[in-house]
Write an enzyme that holds these catalytic residues in place. Structure first.
Site, PDB file in Angstrom:
ATOM      1  N   ASP A  34      -6.371 -47.964  58.784  1.00 33.94           N
ATOM      2  CA  ASP A  34      -5.373 -47.736  57.744  1.00 33.94           C
ATOM      3  C   ASP A  34      -5.367 -48.913  56.772  1.00 33.94           C
ATOM      4  O   ASP A  34      -5.200 -48.751  55.573  1.00 33.94           O
ATOM      5  CB  ASP A  34      -3.969 -47.617  58.355  1.00 33.94           C
ATOM      6  N   ASP A  38      -5.862 -48.784  52.840  1.00 37.16           N
ATOM      7  CA  ASP A  38      -4.838 -49.283  51.918  1.00 37.16           C
ATOM      8  C   ASP A  38      -5.422 -50.258  50.903  1.00 37.16           C
ATOM      9  O   ASP A  38      -5.017 -50.291  49.748  1.00 37.16           O
ATOM     10  CB  ASP A  38      -3.711 -49.988  52.683  1.00 37.16           C
ATOM     11  N   GLU A 113      -7.693 -14.266  61.369  1.00 29.92           N
ATOM     12  CA  GLU A 113      -7.158 -15.600  61.057  1.00 29.92           C
ATOM     13  C   GLU A 113      -5.744 -15.729  61.600  1.00 29.92           C
ATOM     14  O   GLU A 113      -5.100 -14.727  61.893  1.00 29.92           O
ATOM     15  CB  GLU A 113      -7.090 -15.775  59.527  1.00 29.92           C
ATOM     16  N   LYS A 115      -1.821 -16.301  61.041  1.00 29.92           N
ATOM     17  CA  LYS A 115      -0.894 -16.073  59.931  1.00 29.92           C
ATOM     18  C   LYS A 115       0.059 -17.270  59.888  1.00 29.92           C
ATOM     19  O   LYS A 115       0.961 -17.397  60.718  1.00 29.92           O
ATOM     20  CB  LYS A 115      -0.124 -14.768  60.115  1.00 29.92           C
ATOM     21  N   GLU A 173      -1.891 -21.456  52.351  1.00 32.04           N
ATOM     22  CA  GLU A 173      -0.501 -21.574  52.785  1.00 32.04           C
ATOM     23  C   GLU A 173      -0.164 -23.045  52.908  1.00 32.04           C
ATOM     24  O   GLU A 173      -0.855 -23.808  53.596  1.00 32.04           O
ATOM     25  CB  GLU A 173      -0.363 -20.881  54.152  1.00 32.04           C
ATOM     26  N   LYS A 312       2.197  -9.199  63.704  1.00 31.37           N
ATOM     27  CA  LYS A 312       3.188 -10.263  63.925  1.00 31.37           C
ATOM     28  C   LYS A 312       3.562 -10.353  65.392  1.00 31.37           C
ATOM     29  O   LYS A 312       3.747  -9.328  66.051  1.00 31.37           O
ATOM     30  CB  LYS A 312       4.431  -9.962  63.096  1.00 31.37           C
ATOM     31  N   CYS A 406      37.520 -33.925  70.323  1.00 31.19           N
ATOM     32  CA  CYS A 406      36.171 -34.457  70.484  1.00 31.19           C
ATOM     33  C   CYS A 406      35.864 -34.632  71.973  1.00 31.19           C
ATOM     34  O   CYS A 406      36.640 -35.261  72.690  1.00 31.19           O
ATOM     35  CB  CYS A 406      36.078 -35.799  69.756  1.00 31.19           C
ATOM     36  N   CYS A 409      35.606 -38.537  72.835  1.00 33.89           N
ATOM     37  CA  CYS A 409      36.679 -39.526  72.787  1.00 33.89           C
ATOM     38  C   CYS A 409      38.069 -38.894  72.767  1.00 33.89           C
ATOM     39  O   CYS A 409      39.073 -39.598  72.763  1.00 33.89           O
ATOM     40  CB  CYS A 409      36.495 -40.428  71.568  1.00 33.89           C
TER      41      CYS A 409
HETATM   42  S1  IVH Z   1      -4.206 -13.090  53.084  1.00 42.59           S
HETATM   43  C1  IVH Z   1      -4.305  -9.726  50.074  1.00 42.59           C
HETATM   44  N1  IVH Z   1      -4.280 -14.701  55.147  1.00 42.59           N
HETATM   45  O1  IVH Z   1       1.162 -14.018  54.430  1.00 42.59           O
HETATM   46  C2  IVH Z   1      -4.220 -10.704  51.177  1.00 42.59           C
HETATM   47  N2  IVH Z   1      -2.201 -14.379  54.072  1.00 42.59           N
HETATM   48  O2  IVH Z   1       2.108 -11.135  53.619  1.00 42.59           O
HETATM   49  C3  IVH Z   1      -3.285 -11.793  50.912  1.00 42.59           C
HETATM   50  N3  IVH Z   1      -0.373 -15.698  55.017  1.00 42.59           N
HETATM   51  O3  IVH Z   1       1.971 -14.387  51.140  1.00 42.59           O
HETATM   52  C4  IVH Z   1      -2.923 -12.695  51.962  1.00 42.59           C
HETATM   53  N4  IVH Z   1      -1.533 -16.689  56.604  1.00 42.59           N
HETATM   54  O4  IVH Z   1       1.146 -16.499  52.216  1.00 42.59           O
HETATM   55  C5  IVH Z   1      -3.514 -14.136  54.195  1.00 42.59           C
HETATM   56  N5  IVH Z   1      -4.501 -16.124  56.978  1.00 42.59           N
HETATM   57  C6  IVH Z   1      -3.758 -15.572  56.036  1.00 42.59           C
HETATM   58  C7  IVH Z   1      -2.372 -15.868  55.920  1.00 42.59           C
HETATM   59  C8  IVH Z   1      -1.630 -15.242  54.920  1.00 42.59           C
HETATM   60  C9  IVH Z   1      -0.351 -16.573  56.045  1.00 42.59           C
HETATM   61  C10 IVH Z   1       0.790 -15.327  54.190  1.00 42.59           C
HETATM   62  C11 IVH Z   1       0.489 -15.402  52.725  1.00 42.59           C
HETATM   63  C12 IVH Z   1       1.013 -14.156  52.117  1.00 42.59           C
HETATM   64  C13 IVH Z   1       1.639 -13.430  53.262  1.00 42.59           C
HETATM   65  C14 IVH Z   1       1.152 -12.002  53.201  1.00 42.59           C
END
Ligand code: IVH
Length: 683
Positions: A34, A38, A113, A115, A173, A312, A406, A409
């Site tokens: 670091d 710096d 991927e 989310k 994101e 989800k 409280c 106290c």
């Molecule tokens: S793709 C058309 N990939 O989820 C495809 N979105 O409901 C557009 N998000 O607003 C999104 N991880 O911010 C994509 N691996 C990922 C994501 C991702 C999070 C969020 C993104 C978007 C929302 C979609």
């Protein structure tokens, strides 16, 4: 150093810093300390200060922020920012796959991927330079937050690659890692500000701060999951991600290519297992058709792409009985209700407690003792009660009312108008509040009494060794030695042993002794006048010069000081009106603390360079250029940027440009070295 040399060195430093940022923030494999980092940064800063015309918008120095955005203009997205269709069930996911299969009538692959649970962002690069960053907004237009986004160290400010399109946009994101989130909330609580509910809100809030220097401190990060360009030359999403990775963007390493739904389901399972250990929040996974040609063929509904979907995770939930409600008192006196539950297993751990936040949240749930409640552990760190099964309520069950006094106290509670939180009114003696005051008093920027951490303070309070900050100065070796206790955190149930051994006691007493030398402005900050921060304390110390002048100041006198508003002024008056505070101040005075402004170190230094004008140039061995400048100024000298007939001395370091030397020689300006300067200053 002349302009050409400066340009070369700036380029070199920029490349080095960018490379080390990449290693540290994207690859998590730093190669230099670091300190060394710096030093590079410091040199770049000082060169850019000396040659402002060479400061590029993509310079790494931009990362530390400083620019203020008064208003975030709303701008149109070049490519609309779509959202994703959601599903919570594997069946619906299988249906999605059937639709894809039917639509394509050929082989296909998915890219799976994470989310990420943060704030969606679109970042445009032109000629390789980050030129614009826009939030999602309504998908058609969003807010431009470029300056703030530039503080994110894992995002390249400049991309260098011969494959690069002239213009492209990355989609990703912005998120706040758990550790930064916890630190931020802890700090907020110390400052009596309400904490963020979750990392997503914290990330969104941070992106909208006006002062980018503050954003830089929030440690935001960004994962990239998409690449858009008119000059697109990749055939698939996977190839784009690979390219983005190569160009220096942070693409999450859990991203996988899946050939069929079995592989997709396996991916989901493994993410669901790993998510508890991830250092950031996710709320599901995203499944995307890999080939761009196939994406186009599938097309879009009015809202979503037909080639992608998000799955989800369900927050895991369990039912259990509410055994009791206890209350925690924070450092600020805030009283938080905590549910005591019959232990229940949720998402891999046993839950015995859950936060109930405040009286309003508690009333919303209409809690009764022995109720059957639902506990949920989502991505959140602390479990919460999300509902009550009122049908199961036992006859005659008593409603849970909010505490009247409280728990620490026994004093009364107060709820200020418009606030959700109850506070204990015994601000001076309630142990956690006293703890808060003492922690503040000893903190590094206040009295800097090291070795006396949180646990040891609690031990001193519990054993009645201290009841206020002045008591610290009466502590003797025998008061401390041998004290020990094991503490249990009420929410996490983690335990921790705290003790006072000989060496610790010696260190503490020494630190207390040393604190008597702390300058007035820091003492003023330390004594804990409500709302008084470090900067205002400095201004008050400079203006009033000693504590008596400040204590006798009127409301008008106070607000006449720059930065002191009405709330602050009233708080100062309240503080000095309180006889208990006056008594503590008297004792602190007797203990020898500084209650008057001394001549600062700078003022008391020699005035060897009074009325002299100096130019500093080149690189030095003992000091940085900024340090040399500071040194000169602290001895009464003036530093200017270029050599003129008014210059008295040119302080020359290594690599000083020949032009400066020649100018100095022509104008008969004495050229001195770093050592010469030191000798001069020593008198
Ligand atoms: S793709 C058309 N990939 O989820 C495809 N979105 O409901 C557009 N998000 O607003 C999104 N991880 O911010 C994509 N691996 C990922 C994501 C991702 C999070 C969020 C993104 C978007 C929302 C979609």
């Amino acid at each position: 150093m002349d302009l050409k040399q400066a340009r070369e060195r700036i380029n070199e430093l920029t490349q080095k810093i960018n490379h080390h940022d990449y290693l540290y923030y994207v690859r998590a494999q730093p190669e230099i300390s670091d300190y060394d980092y710096d030093m590079l940064m410091k040199e770049l800063f000082s060169l850019e200060k000396e040659f402002p015309e060479l400061k590029a918008p993509s310079s790494p120095t931009q990362r530390v922020g400083g620019q203020v955005t008064k208003r975030f203009p709303s701008v149109k997205h070049k490519y609309p920012m779509l959202s994703l269709d959601n599903t919570y069930s594997k069946e619906e996911l299988a249906d999605f796959d059937k639709r894809v299969s039917k639509g394509l009538q050929e082989d296909y692959e998915y890219i799976c991927e994470l989310k990420f649970d943060g704030v969606a962002i679109g970042i445009t690069y032109e000629n390789g330079e980050l030129s614009r960053a826009v939030t999602r907004g309504d998908g058609v237009q969003g807010d431009e937050v470029t300056t703030n986004v530039k503080t994110i160290r894992s995002l390249p400010l400049k991309v260098e690659n011969n494959q690069l399109p002239l213009q492209f946009e990355v989609r990703g994101e912005i998120y706040m890692p758990h550790r930064s989130f916890l630190n931020l909330n802890e700090e907020k609580q110390k400052k009596e500000e309400s904490p963020f509910a979750n990392p997503r809100n914290a990330a969104a809030g941070s992106l909208k701060l006006q002062d980018s220097a503050l954003v830089a401190k929030r440690n935001l990060d960004c994962f990239v999951f998409g690449l858009l360009s008119e000059e697109i030359f990749f055939a698939s999403h996977w190839e784009s991600l690979e390219a983005a990775k190569k160009w220096g963007f942070k693409v999450n390493s859990m991203t996988r290519k899946c050939k069929n739904m079995d592989e997709v389901f396996a991916f989901i399972e493994s993410c669901d297992k790993k998510r508890k250990e991830l250092p950031f929040d996710i709320d599901g996974v995203v499944i995307k058709v890999n080939s761009y040609r196939q994406q186009e063929k599938l097309g879009y509904t009015s809202k979503f792409p037909r080639w992608a979907i998000s799955y989800k995770f369900k927050a895991e939930r369990a039912a259990t009985y509410l055994e009791d409600v206890v209350y925690q008192v924070g450092r600020t006196g805030a009283v938080t209700p905590v549910a005591v539950l019959k232990p229940v297993h949720v998402a891999g751990s046993t839950v015995k407690r859950a936060s109930l936040y405040n009286a309003d949240k508690m009333n919303e749930l209409n809690l009764h003792y022995q109720d059957l409640v639902f506990v949920e552990k989502g991505g959140d760190i602390i479990p919460k009660i999300v509902g009550v099964d009122e049908d199961q309520r036992k006859e005659g069950a008593k409603k849970v009312g909010f505490a009247r006094e409280c728990p620490e106290c026994g004093s009364g509670l107060e709820r200020k108008e418009g606030e959700a939180v109850h506070y204990c009114t015994n601000t001076d003696h309630c142990p956690p509040q006293l703890q808060g005051k003492i922690e503040h008093f000893i903190s590094r920027r206040a009295m800097n009494i090291e070795s006396l951490g949180e646990g040891r303070i609690r031990l001193l309070i519990d054993n009645h060794r201290i009841e206020n900050i002045a008591d610290l100065y009466d502590l003797k070796f025998d008061d401390l030695i041998g004290l020990e206790k094991t503490f249990t955190d009420p929410l996490t149930q983690k335990t921790r042993k705290v003790s006072f051994r000989e060496k610790t006691v010696q260190n503490i007493l020494e630190a207390i002794e040393n604190s008597r030398k702390v300058p007035f402005e820091r003492v003023l900050y330390a004594i804990g006048i409500r709302h008084l921060g470090e900067t205002t304390a400095k201004k008050l110390a400079a203006h009033f010069e000693n504590i008596d002048n400040l204590a006798n100041a009127s409301f008008e006198d106070l607000i006449a000081v720059n930065d002191v508003g009405e709330k602050m002024a009233q708080s100062i008056l309240d503080y000095f009106e309180n006889p208990k505070n006056r008594e503590i101040l008297e004792r602190l005075k007797k203990a020898g603390l500084n209650f008057a402004k001394e001549k600062t170190e700078e003022e008391s230094k020699s005035q060897e360079l009074q009325d002299k004008t100096l130019v500093v140039s080149g690189v030095f061995t003992k000091y940085s250029r900024d340090e040399i400048k500071g040194l000169i100024e602290s001895h009464g000298g003036k530093v200017t940027g270029s050599v003129s007939s008014n210059t008295d001395y040119l302080v020359a370091g290594e690599n000083m440009g020949p032009k400066k030397r020649k100018q100095a020689e022509d104008l008969n300006v004495t050229i001195i070295s770093e050592e010469d300067l030191e000798k001069m200053l020593a008198g």
